[in-house]
Motif scaffolding. Structure first.
Motif, PDB file in Angstrom:
ATOM      1  N   ALA A 121      11.926   1.767   2.466  1.00 12.28           N
ATOM      2  CA  ALA A 121      11.754   0.563   3.285  1.00 12.28           C
ATOM      3  C   ALA A 121      10.264   0.245   3.423  1.00 12.28           C
ATOM      4  O   ALA A 121       9.464   1.109   3.798  1.00 12.28           O
ATOM      5  N   GLN A 123       7.356  -3.102   4.522  1.00 11.51           N
ATOM      6  CA  GLN A 123       7.205  -4.354   5.254  1.00 11.51           C
ATOM      7  C   GLN A 123       6.049  -5.155   4.658  1.00 11.51           C
ATOM      8  O   GLN A 123       4.974  -4.605   4.381  1.00 11.51           O
ATOM      9  N   ASP A 149       9.512  -1.293  -6.438  1.00  8.40           N
ATOM     10  CA  ASP A 149      10.398  -2.408  -6.786  1.00  8.40           C
ATOM     11  C   ASP A 149      11.706  -2.291  -6.023  1.00  8.40           C
ATOM     12  O   ASP A 149      12.058  -1.223  -5.513  1.00  8.40           O
ATOM     13  N   ASP A 150      12.446  -3.390  -5.985  1.00 10.03           N
ATOM     14  CA  ASP A 150      13.848  -3.363  -5.615  1.00 10.03           C
ATOM     15  C   ASP A 150      14.617  -4.197  -6.624  1.00 10.03           C
ATOM     16  O   ASP A 150      14.057  -4.602  -7.664  1.00 10.03           O
ATOM     17  N   SER A 152      15.370  -7.158  -6.714  1.00  9.73           N
ATOM     18  CA  SER A 152      14.837  -8.510  -6.911  1.00  9.73           C
ATOM     19  C   SER A 152      13.496  -8.533  -7.616  1.00  9.73           C
ATOM     20  O   SER A 152      12.970  -9.611  -7.911  1.00  9.73           O
ATOM     21  N   LEU A 155       7.697  -5.138  -5.486  1.00  8.27           N
ATOM     22  CA  LEU A 155       7.392  -5.202  -4.058  1.00  8.27           C
ATOM     23  C   LEU A 155       5.902  -5.034  -3.792  1.00  8.27           C
ATOM     24  O   LEU A 155       5.457  -5.189  -2.655  1.00  8.27           O
ATOM     25  N   ARG A 179       6.273  -8.153  -0.042  1.00  6.79           N
ATOM     26  CA  ARG A 179       7.408  -8.672   0.712  1.00  6.79           C
ATOM     27  C   ARG A 179       8.151  -7.506   1.348  1.00  6.79           C
ATOM     28  O   ARG A 179       7.918  -6.341   1.012  1.00  6.79           O
ATOM     29  N   THR A 180       9.030  -7.837   2.263  1.00  4.51           N
ATOM     30  CA  THR A 180       9.786  -6.832   3.010  1.00  4.51           C
ATOM     31  C   THR A 180      11.077  -6.482   2.272  1.00  4.51           C
ATOM     32  O   THR A 180      11.756  -7.355   1.751  1.00  4.51           O
ATOM     33  N   SER A 181      11.390  -5.199   2.237  1.00  6.67           N
ATOM     34  CA  SER A 181      12.635  -4.744   1.616  1.00  6.67           C
ATOM     35  C   SER A 181      13.051  -3.422   2.249  1.00  6.67           C
ATOM     36  O   SER A 181      12.198  -2.630   2.671  1.00  6.67           O
ATOM     37  N   THR A 182      14.344  -3.202   2.300  1.00  6.55           N
ATOM     38  CA  THR A 182      14.860  -1.909   2.754  1.00  6.55           C
ATOM     39  C   THR A 182      15.472  -1.115   1.616  1.00  6.55           C
ATOM     40  O   THR A 182      16.010  -0.042   1.832  1.00  6.55           O
ATOM     41  N   GLU A 183      15.385  -1.644   0.392  1.00  5.31           N
ATOM     42  CA  GLU A 183      16.051  -1.023  -0.755  1.00  5.31           C
ATOM     43  C   GLU A 183      15.081  -0.770  -1.899  1.00  5.31           C
ATOM     44  O   GLU A 183      15.431  -0.865  -3.072  1.00  5.31           O
ATOM     45  N   GLY A 184      13.857  -0.429  -1.544  1.00  2.00           N
ATOM     46  CA  GLY A 184      12.847  -0.189  -2.556  1.00  2.00           C
ATOM     47  C   GLY A 184      13.053   1.101  -3.318  1.00  2.00           C
ATOM     48  O   GLY A 184      13.775   2.007  -2.889  1.00  2.00           O
TER      49      GLY A 184
END
Length: 820
Positions: A121, A123, A149-150, A152, A155, A179-184
């Motif tokens: 995760a 931010q 990365d995730d 999409s 990151l 960008r924000t992600s919780t699935e990196g």
């Protein structure tokens, strides 16, 4: 008229004597207990984002683990990657590493880590520090590309790192999230030729609590700090006194060892890893230095717990090796020196080298945790205490009373602690809400000249608001007895919702969110409004809703086959309510689907499945009271004995007489509430297979007497659950009375408050209230239980206030009285 009925209201009186003086309340009254359970450390409070960063996961820790758990490797060309343990390792306590063979320009490897929960995760705009220990035998060096990365896409801008030496070296860089992600996913890529070795792959947020390197996850630490805890007890818990107590030996590095503080300090890459008692691998990135520093950061007194060489938590072994005991005692003396010694001392110098030249100011230390062998434990405890007091007489050494609030172990432990003149005893218990509502007076009768109490672990068995209300009612009794109960902490503190071994828990989280339970909000309200001393107060009681125990009857088994015969229920006046000799059908009995295999055999009611647990069948009327239950019971086969239930409201709420329970090691009466059970009374009775027993349960109001083969086995009085509780304290700094009222019932509490005619008070008071549906649960998306602040007008020497149903209210009243 509207036609709707008015909400129920119960009338009370609350009399306060502001000029009276109750016991003083220590600053350490309420604190926190931290244990690495429910992934509280790695993937939790410890801010590291990479899981299994040093490839040390092993089946010895969890059957599903491999050294590449949480890692995915992809190779190109003739490249190969494997985890090895050989002479090329990073260190003796960090033995495994990833060896990558790169054999040509087309060779390459991608090493990807999935983090915790759904991923790594991050931010947007935040910086994350990457580091890796690496070496290469390629003279020109080996370039690494680090990416985040995730699904999409990217990151962060990739990071280039070049490994330049065949000596283990730490390489670092920083990634800034775009960008924000919780699935990196964190990926380390390498190509070229030669042999590349990688270890301690880390991604650490720069935004930790108080910006500490190797520090705490900021949102979790903030929630803990908001409690304003008076102490921090660490690191456990069951993980302290379970496993091997042996010293670290390289050939035995995979053994499950008890938590030993010396394994957890020094450079992170040199610290040991260990099998956690709760079923997963734990790194020691969060170690004793970090615990001490965190306690200091949140203004809490550190209270470390060390093993006493008597295992607990179901293991029940005592170590008799005198040399091993001597070493652990010396380790404990060294721990005190690490915390308090000058920087010129051996262990004080190690603390200073880690960045804290000033002593931490340790004053309390606990030896042992929940031991079930009280005699063996106290024999070793006294040796620890004597050695500590000889060198450090100002340290308070804390003993304990086992894992429960009552019973043979508890009684014997307290007997030994009193005889030994122990300063403080750590009590633990997890019980149903009704127990907490019934036992507000628990400490009223404790010996004022005996050991003080540290209530190190307690909780009502759920995170619903009704559980928090019951705990609050109990806490008013803790404060009233602040001369006996010197410290108290709810437990456990933390739970990652995807890795739960135990619940309830105070604070819940995943990889990017955290939320306080209803219990957290209640604890915070008490911990932020303690006061300096107790003010005498008295409240009227609640009319009892029931005259006594009411309910039907039941029969059950647990992993055992048993037969029952000649069941009868007779009222106190001699009227037959139920009789069944099983010469016909079982039509008088109700069974739940999937609960055992019941059938009539040879004129008896037999449960034959020796694998089924809690097979209860019930009969009778839930309104029955004041009756005698008789039954003849025979164990046929299996692990335990038999269970005879009474006061059955439904299959989750009842009492039962558990004869031959816990693997046929003891017997007890247990009270079940919503399926969770408390032990009421117990003894060492065991059950013989094939022997018929005559059982009788006599219920008269709240009094229960139990007879085994015509002789009284035991008796108890069921306490009424009092839903209206109060305590009043005085806040010296603010010059305020803090009136704390718990109303744990569906009726509003219309209360006349009398502060005494000599009390000078302004007409306005400040209120903080927690109120809501008793079944409400705080979640990541909704927090129905949260404090509401308001102002109460019309305050005087006497005034009235209606406390809402299912609520806790803290009322702060400015006052100047002769006693203030």
């Amino acid at each position: 008229m509207s036609g709707t009925s008015a909400a129920p209201v119960t009338d009370y009186t609350l009399t306060v004597d502001p000029s009276g003086r109750g016991p003083s309340i220590d600053d350490s009254m309420y604190g926190i207990f931290y244990e690495d359970i429910n992934r509280a450390a790695d993937g939790g409070l410890y801010a590291e984002l990479v899981q299994n960063r040093s490839f040390e996961y092993d089946r010895a820790d969890n059957a599903s683990y491999t050294p590449l758990t949480s890692w995915a490797t992809a190779t190109a060309g003739s490249a190969a990657a494997e985890v090895v343990d050989d002479d090329g390792r990073l260190g003796e306590r960090n033995r495994r590493y990833l060896r990558v063979a790169l054999d040509g320009p087309d060779a390459g490897v991608r090493l990807t880590n999935s983090g915790y929960n759904s991923g790594v995760a991050v931010q947007a705009g935040q910086r994350y520090d990457f580091s890796v220990w690496a070496r290469t035998d390629r003279a020109a060096g080996t370039p690494l590309t680090v990416s985040l990365d995730d699904a999409s896409g990217a990151l962060a801008e990739p990071l280039d790192v070049k490994v330049e030496s065949d000596r283990w070296t730490r390489y670092t860089g920083t990634l800034t999230a775009s960008r924000t992600s919780t699935e990196g996913r964190l990926t380390v890529s390498a190509g070229g030729s030669g042999t590349l070795r990688l270890d301690m792959v880390s991604l650490f947020p720069e935004n930790t609590y108080k910006n500490r390197p190797n520090g705490m996850r900021e949102d979790l630490a903030r929630k803990i700090a908001a409690l304003k805890p008076g102490f921090l007890r660490f690191p456990g818990g069951c993980l302290v006194n379970t496993g091997s107590h042996e010293a670290y030996e390289a050939p035995d590095w995979e053994r499950s060892r008890s938590y030993q503080w010396k394994d957890t300090i020094g450079p992170v890459e040199e610290r040991a890893t260990n099998a956690n008692f709760w079923g997963y691998n734990q790194s020691y990135g969060l170690g004793y230095y970090e615990y001490f520093q965190f306690a200091e950061d949140i203004g809490a007194m550190p209270v470390p717990v060390v093993p006493a060489l008597v295992t607990g938590c179901g293991q029940n072994r005592a170590t008799d090796d005198p040399e091993l005991l001597r070493r652990h005692i010396q380790d404990t003396l060294d721990l005190i020196e690490f915390a308090n010694g000058p920087r010129t001392s051996t262990w004080g110098a190690k603390r200073a080298a880690m960045g804290h030249p000033k002593p931490f100011g340790l004053t309390h230390l606990a030896v042992g945790n929940e031991e079930n062998l009280p005699d063996e434990f106290l024999a070793r405890f006294t040796q620890f205490r004597d050695a500590i007091e000889e060198r450090y007489p100002d340290i308070t050494v804390i003993s304990n009373s086992g894992p429960d609030d009552t019973g043979a172990v508890f009684d014997r432990a307290w007997e030994l602690n009193r005889a030994a003149g122990v300063a403080m005893v750590d009590e633990h218990y997890y019980n149903n809400p009704s127990w907490f509502l019934e036992n507000n007076d628990r400490y009223d009768s404790y010996d004022r000249e005996g050991p003080k109490v540290f209530l190190g672990e307690y909780a009502s068995r759920d995170n619903r608001f009704r559980n928090a209300l019951a705990e609050a009612a109990f806490m008013t009794g803790l404060e009233r007895n602040a001369d006996i109960v010197k410290m108290a902490s709810y437990a456990p503190l933390l739970a990652n919702e995807d890795y739960v071994q135990w619940q309830p828990d105070m604070i819940w989280f995943d990889n990017h969110r955290s939320w306080g339970s209803a219990n957290y909000e209640m604890q915070k309200l008490f911990m932020n409004n303690v006061g300096d001393r107790v003010v005498p107060s008295e409240a009227s009681g609640t009319p009892a809703a029931e005259a006594g125990i009411t309910g039907a009857v039941g029969l059950s088994t647990w992993a055992t086959s048993a037969s029952y015969d000649d069941v009868s229920v007779t009222s106190a006046h001699g009227r037959t309510l139920l009789r069944d000799d099983f010469s016909g059908t079982d039509s008088q009995w109700t069974r739940a689907a999937g609960r055992g295999s019941w059938q009539i055999q040879d004129g008896a009611f037999v449960q034959s499945d020796t694998t089924a647990e809690d097979t209860m069948v019930t009969a009778g009327d839930p309104r029955w009271q004041n009756y005698d239950l008789r039954v003849r019971a025979t164990k046929k086969s299996g692990r335990e004995g038999f269970l005879v239930a009474f006061g059955v409201k439904d299959t989750g709420n009842y009492y039962w007489w558990n004869l031959g329970g816990w693997g046929n090691t003891r017997s007890a009466v247990e009270q079940a509430e919503h399926g969770a059970k408390n032990v009421v009374i117990e003894d060492g009775t065991t059950i013989t297979t094939g022997q018929e027993y005559d059982l009788r349960v006599q219920i008269r109001g709240r009094q229960v007497t139990l007879f085994l083969d015509g002789k009284e086995w035991g008796s108890f009085t069921d306490k009424p659950a009092e839903p209206f509780r109060q305590v009043v304290t005085y806040d010296q700094a603010r010059g305020e009375l803090v009136v704390k009222v718990v109303n744990a019932q569906d009726a509003a509490a219309r209360t006349r408050v009398d502060l005494g005619r000599r009390t000078d008070v302004p007409p306005v008071a400040r209120l903080t209230t927690l109120a809501g549906d008793p079944d409400a649960v705080n979640t990541a998306s909704a927090t129905p239980i949260s404090p509401q602040r308001s102002v109460l007008r019309g305050v005087d020497n006497t005034f009235s206030h209606t406390f809402p149903p299912n609520s806790v209210t803290f009322m702060r009243i400015k006052t100047r009285t002769p006693g203030s």
